[in-house]
Structure formats: structure tokens, C-alpha cells
Enzyme design. Structure first.
Site, mmCIF file in Angstrom:
data_model
loop_
_atom_site.group_PDB
_atom_site.id
_atom_site.type_symbol
_atom_site.label_atom_id
_atom_site.label_comp_id
_atom_site.label_asym_id
_atom_site.label_seq_id
_atom_site.Cartn_x
_atom_site.Cartn_y
_atom_site.Cartn_z
ATOM 1 N N ARG A 75 0.556 -1.444 0.108
ATOM 2 C CA ARG A 75 -0.089 0.163 0.283
ATOM 3 C C ARG A 75 1.493 1.723 0.272
ATOM 4 N NH1 ARG A 75 -5.335 -1.826 2.311
ATOM 5 N NH2 ARG A 75 -5.310 -3.800 1.370
ATOM 6 N N GLU A 103 0.624 4.121 1.060
ATOM 7 C CA GLU A 103 -0.065 5.169 2.018
ATOM 8 C C GLU A 103 1.056 6.104 2.596
ATOM 9 O OE1 GLU A 103 -2.649 3.795 3.524
ATOM 10 O OE2 GLU A 103 -2.880 2.028 3.694
ATOM 11 N N ARG A 158 -0.052 2.586 12.759
ATOM 12 C CA ARG A 158 -0.624 1.280 12.592
ATOM 13 C C ARG A 158 -1.057 1.766 10.884
ATOM 14 N NH1 ARG A 158 -4.505 5.117 12.802
ATOM 15 N NH2 ARG A 158 -5.918 5.580 11.585
ATOM 16 N N HIS A 159 -0.338 2.081 10.212
ATOM 17 C CA HIS A 159 0.571 1.671 8.694
ATOM 18 C C HIS A 159 1.771 1.435 8.057
ATOM 19 C CE1 HIS A 159 -3.689 4.125 8.359
ATOM 20 N NE2 HIS A 159 -4.353 2.924 7.961
ATOM 21 N N GLU A 198 -8.860 -1.356 13.288
ATOM 22 C CA GLU A 198 -9.779 -1.792 12.665
ATOM 23 C C GLU A 198 -8.345 -2.741 11.996
ATOM 24 O OE1 GLU A 198 -10.482 -0.303 8.173
ATOM 25 O OE2 GLU A 198 -10.496 -2.425 7.501
ATOM 26 N N SER A 219 -11.348 -6.198 7.290
ATOM 27 C CA SER A 219 -12.615 -5.777 6.006
ATOM 28 C C SER A 219 -13.387 -6.821 6.096
ATOM 29 C CB SER A 219 -12.472 -4.765 4.999
ATOM 30 O OG SER A 219 -12.255 -3.574 5.972
ATOM 31 N N ARG A 276 -1.691 -6.770 12.295
ATOM 32 C CA ARG A 276 -2.180 -5.322 13.052
ATOM 33 C C ARG A 276 -3.279 -6.548 14.022
ATOM 34 N NH1 ARG A 276 -6.086 -1.370 9.719
ATOM 35 N NH2 ARG A 276 -4.864 0.268 9.378
HETATM 36 P P1 ATP Z 1 -7.280 1.287 7.733
HETATM 37 O O1 ATP Z 1 -8.477 2.202 6.584
HETATM 38 O O2 ATP Z 1 -7.325 0.758 8.018
HETATM 39 O O3 ATP Z 1 -6.590 1.830 6.597
HETATM 40 P P2 ATP Z 1 -8.311 -0.431 4.357
HETATM 41 O O4 ATP Z 1 -9.659 0.170 5.123
HETATM 42 O O5 ATP Z 1 -7.458 0.141 4.035
HETATM 43 O O6 ATP Z 1 -7.380 0.018 5.966
HETATM 44 P P3 ATP Z 1 -8.520 -2.772 3.601
HETATM 45 O O7 ATP Z 1 -8.153 -2.547 2.211
HETATM 46 O O8 ATP Z 1 -10.171 -2.995 4.296
HETATM 47 O O9 ATP Z 1 -7.657 -1.817 5.166
HETATM 48 O O10 ATP Z 1 -7.447 -4.346 4.616
HETATM 49 C C1 ATP Z 1 -7.853 -4.963 4.819
HETATM 50 C C2 ATP Z 1 -7.093 -4.813 6.322
HETATM 51 O O11 ATP Z 1 -5.772 -5.326 6.256
HETATM 52 C C3 ATP Z 1 -7.249 -4.170 7.041
HETATM 53 O O12 ATP Z 1 -8.555 -3.994 8.089
HETATM 54 C C4 ATP Z 1 -6.025 -3.815 7.835
HETATM 55 O O13 ATP Z 1 -6.302 -4.776 8.898
HETATM 56 C C5 ATP Z 1 -5.065 -4.487 6.894
HETATM 57 N N1 ATP Z 1 -4.552 -3.221 6.326
HETATM 58 C C6 ATP Z 1 -4.493 -2.949 5.397
HETATM 59 N N2 ATP Z 1 -3.308 -1.843 5.250
HETATM 60 C C7 ATP Z 1 -2.645 -1.821 5.843
HETATM 61 C C8 ATP Z 1 -1.655 -1.186 5.459
HETATM 62 N N3 ATP Z 1 -1.486 -0.065 5.204
HETATM 63 N N4 ATP Z 1 -0.750 -1.589 7.274
HETATM 64 C C9 ATP Z 1 -1.155 -3.052 7.739
HETATM 65 N N5 ATP Z 1 -2.362 -3.416 7.495
HETATM 66 C C10 ATP Z 1 -2.410 -2.969 6.409
HETATM 67 MG MG MG Z 2 -10.702 -2.107 5.211
#
Ligand code: ATP
Ligand code: MG
Length: 426
Positions: free
Chosen positions: A210, A212, A218-219, A349, A352, A400
Site C-alpha cells: 500500500r 500510503e 498502524r500503517h 481495524e 474488512s 494489526r
Molecule cells: P485502514 O482504513 O485502517 O487504512 P483499509 O480499510 O484501507 O485499512 P483494507 O483494504 O480493508 O484496509 O485491508 C484489510 C486489512 O488489511 C485491514 O483491516 C488491515 O488489518 C490490513 N491493512 C490494510 N492496510 C494496511 C496497512 N497499510 N498496514 C497494515 N495493515 C493494513
Molecule cells: Mg478496511
């Protein structure tokens, strides 16, 4: 032999041990070496009179964190930490360590996270740090065992892809010969295709990437996702599977990782199933204590903190507005809301999931509604035209999950070599 294989009743036996010199204490006529291996510590005692002069003289000069091999006799000794010590016959330095050390391995001096991560090989020698990864290893093992038992087939899908899963901006572009490609942000589309392939229940544990921009606790930019997809079920079915999985992993960790939980000074309890289910609408109502969230908007960190503080522990937020969830979620009859959920722990979170849209026409519509182009999803859409069963699934962030379980303040603590906005090495 490992340190844990030796007990006081081995008194008089000859043993061979290898490990790192954690500490050397030179009291003149008596030298103590604390040897550390993967499992713990062992005291090597060298009374000047009882060991060979050459062994004694060499021992007192060994630098901390050198790797040594010791052959010696076990001696019951009530005053020693484990109730025994080793009186060495020989000590061989397999490889010496330079000094000064870039990081303290003893817990005496706390270090900044950045310094620790820069010297991760050494940071990981600390029992409190390695305990996290011993537990993480068991978490992965328990997840696999549970899901295999449930009939899941483990698969590996591509991490180099041509399109974004959700058409998002969080993608890392890479050059793939003469074309542009991306690192996959989720195995979502592939695991769904496997439902059309008739696999029925698939599991994948693998990296997600990602891009980000933000640096949070937490990312990560590279994380591990535990993904499942399951046919002939709905969102309720996979939520039940997820909460049972969480409870089973906790029970396993309590049973099998007692030693590491003690090192981390953590007491775990198996969470009670079923977890509370809070609809998105009631979640924004709870959040309204701290701020107003118009229906249809995503829950920001502050809102999640208010909700997390109110509910605590594990819970699901369900029935999310369709427009803030990806195109592949299945809407309810009232199409404003979707059959989607997030698994939360406090304000974090963890996962999902959703029942997925398996009806071709509806799916194409949903892709267009997000401003995306169905043509770029042809490889995926094709699988929906020739017999796609109804299905549902989720993605659980492994780091997480470990972070929540072990109450770690920063997700980087749950990744051996984390990748973040600024860190690309080691
Ligand atoms: P957030 O809103 O917390 O950034 P997300 O909704 O973008 O997460 P999802 O696409 O739903 O993330 O990904 C499923 C799961 O993967 C998340 O619930 C989280 O546990 C994990 N995850 C997603 N992005 C990341 C990240 N950048 N770092 C660590 N874990 C992640
Ligand atoms: Mg999510």
C-alpha cells in the site's frame, strides 16, 4: 543442545552449547559468562581453580555478543538462575563481536525505535523483541491449522498485477519489461476468481503493498494479509468464521506461548464469542459524543477512538454505506447499505469483509459507479459470466492482529523488517 533442554537433574552430564555472550562478569578468581541462545540464558561458571588456565584466561576476554561454543559439565547449583551452571572444559569462539555494540541487548538501556530498527538483527536478540515474533509465528500456524481443518485450500496469487484492486491511488508502480505494472494491494480479485473456479474455500497468507503516504502507528507500506474467500455463504457466515478463528488463535497462544507471554508481561484471555455487532448507523451515533459524522462518511480516527472506548475489545461494525466500500461488496435490498463489516479491536481495524456482488450486470454497474472502467477488469469480470457462485470473504491484517493481541503501541513492532514512508532498509 539448547538452554531449555538442560535441567538440574542432568547434574554431572557433559553437554555442548552454542550461543551469544550476553554478559561477562569477571570477579578475579571467578568468571561468569551468561550464554544466551534462542530459548533463554545459561550461566557458565569458571572458578579459576577448577578450569584450565588457558580456558579461564580466554573466557574473561571474550567480547559481549560473540558467538561461542561451550563444552562442559552440568552442575546443580541452587544459587544459579536455572538451578544449575555449566563448568566448561573448552570454550571456542566461533565468531567474535566488534565493540562497541550499536545497540544494547540487555534490557538496561532503552533505545529509540529507529535505532532499534536500523540494527534490527541485534534488536531481535532481545528476548522481549524475539518473543513477539515467536508468538506471531504461532499465530500464523494456528490460523493455518484452523482454516485447513475447516476445509480451506491455501493458494498463492500474483503480487505483480496490471490493475488496482479498488482503483485506488495507494499503488506502487513498477516497470515490467516495456509495460507499467503494480504491486498488488490485495488478493481480492484473484481469490474471487477462484470461487468461479470451484475452489469453494480459499486461504492466502501473503504480502500486500500500500503506497500510503501517511506515516501512522498502524500503517505499513508492506503488510501481511490473511485472506479468505468462501462460496455459498454470506457476510454473516464469514463473520462467524472470523470470530471463531480469533478465539481459537487466542486459546492456542495462551496454551502454547505461555513462556513468551510471560516475557512480554501479558495476560491474555480468550475473547467471548459472538463479538458485538454494531451497525455503521449506531456507530456514528456513538461517535456523535465527540463529533458529528454525516451519514455516509467514513469513520475517522477520532470517531473510531470514541467508539472503541465505548465498546472495547473485539467487535464488528456492520452495514456500511455502499458508497464508502469497494465496488465488489454486495448491497442490501436498500442499496444504500452493504453487506460489509469491519472487525475492530478498540479503535483499530483488524479486518474488512463482505458478501460479494456475484451478479455480473450489477457488478459492472458498481464498477462504473465508482468511476472505474469495466474494460480494465475484464480478466476478473469474465469469471462472473460463466457460473460464479454467491460468495463472501475477508482480509485480516496479520500485523494489526498481533499488535492488538500484544498491545503493541506501534505496528512496526509486529513486523521483523518494516517498510514505511521513510524506511526501505534493512
Ligand atoms: P485502514 O482504513 O485502517 O487504512 P483499509 O480499510 O484501507 O485499512 P483494507 O483494504 O480493508 O484496509 O485491508 C484489510 C486489512 O488489511 C485491514 O483491516 C488491515 O488489518 C490490513 N491493512 C490494510 N492496510 C494496511 C496497512 N497499510 N498496514 C497494515 N495493515 C493494513
Ligand atoms: Mg478496511
Amino acid at each position: 543442545m539448547r538452554s531449555t533442554e538442560i535441567t538440574p537433574d542432568k547434574d554431572g552430564e557433559q553437554v555442548t552449547l552454542a550461543g551469544w555472550v550476553h554478559e561477562v562478569r569477571d570477579l578475579g578468581g571467578l568468571v561468569f559468562i551468561v550464554l544466551r541462545d534462542r530459548e533463554g540464558f545459561i550461566q557458565i561458571t569458571l572458578p579459576k581453580k577448577a578450569v584450565e588456565r588457558e580456558v579461564f584466561n580466554r573466557a574473561r576476554k571474550i567480547s559481549r555478543e560473540s558467538v561461542i561454543k561451550v563444552e562442559g559439565i552440568v552442575k546443580r547449583e541452587d544459587k544459579a538462575p536455572n538451578g544449575f551452571e555449566i563448568i566448561p572444559k573448552t570454550i571456542e569462539v566461533l565468531n567474535g563481536s566488534s565493540a562497541p555494540l550499536p545497540l544494547e541487548v540487555t534490557e538496561k538501556v532503552p533505545a529509540e525505535l529507529d535505532t532499534r530498527l536500523d540494527n534490527r538483527f541485534m534488536d531481535l536478540r532481545r528476548p522481549k523483541v524475539s518473543a513477539i515474533f515467536r508468538i506471531k509465528s504461532q499465530v500464523v500456524r494456528s490460523i493455518r491449522e484452523f482454516l485447513y481443518e475447516e476445509g480451506f485450500i491455501e493458494v498463492q496469487t500474483p503480487k505483480i498485477v496490471s490493475t488496482a484492486t479498488e482503483g485506488g491511488t495507494e499503488l506502487f508502480p513498477i516497470s515490467y519489461f516495456e509495460r507499467e505494472a503494480f504491486l498488488n494491494q490485495s488478493p481480492q480479485l484473484y481469490k474471487q476468481i477462484l470461487m468461479s473456479a470451484g475452489f469453494e474455500k480459499v486461504l492466502e497468507i501473503g504480502p500486500i503493498f500500500r503506497a500510503e503516504e501517511h506515516n501512522t502507528t498502524r500503517h505499513l507500506n508492506e503488510a501481511t494479509s490473511v485472506d479468505i474467500e468462501m462460496s455459498f455463504t454470506d457476510h454473516e457466515g464469514v463473520m462467524k468464521l472470523l470470530e471463531r478463528l480469533v478465539a481459537k488463535v487466542y486459546a492456542d497462544i495462551i496454551e502454547k506461548c505461555d513462556k513468551f507471554l510471560k516475557i512480554l508481561e501479558i495476560k491474555l484471555e480468550v475473547p467471548e464469542v459472538p463479538f458485538p455487532r454494531i451497525s455503521y448507523s449506531s456507530a456514528i451515533e456513538i461517535a456523535s459524543k465527540s463529533q458529528e459524522i454525516p451519514w455516509g462518511e467514513d469513520l475517522d480516527l477520532q470517531a473510531l477512538k470514541t467508539i472503541g472506548a465505548e465498546i472495547g475489545g473485539f467487535y464488528f461494525i456492520t452495514e456500511w454505506p455502499t458508497k464508502i466500500k469497494p465496488f465488489y461488496v454486495m448491497p442490501f435490498e436498500d442499496e444504500k447499505i452493504s453487506k460489509s463489516f469491519d472487525l475492530m479491536h478498540g479503535y483499530i481495524e483488524l479486518a474488512s469483509g463482505a458478501q460479494r456482488e456475484h451478479r455480473y450486470e450489477k457488478l459492472v454497474e458498481a464498477i462504473k459507479a465508482k468511476g472505474l472502467h469495466p474494460e480494465s477488469f475484464e480478466f476478473y469480470l469474465k469469471a462472473f459470466r460463466y457460473g460464479m457462485p454467491p460468495h463472501a470473504g475477508w482480509g485480516l491484517g496479520l500485523e494489526r492482529f498481533v499488535m492488538a493481541m500484544l498491545d503493541l503501541g506501534n505496528i512496526r513492532e509486529a513486523m521483523i523488517f518494516p517498510r514505511d514512508r521513510v524506511r526501505l532498509s534493512p
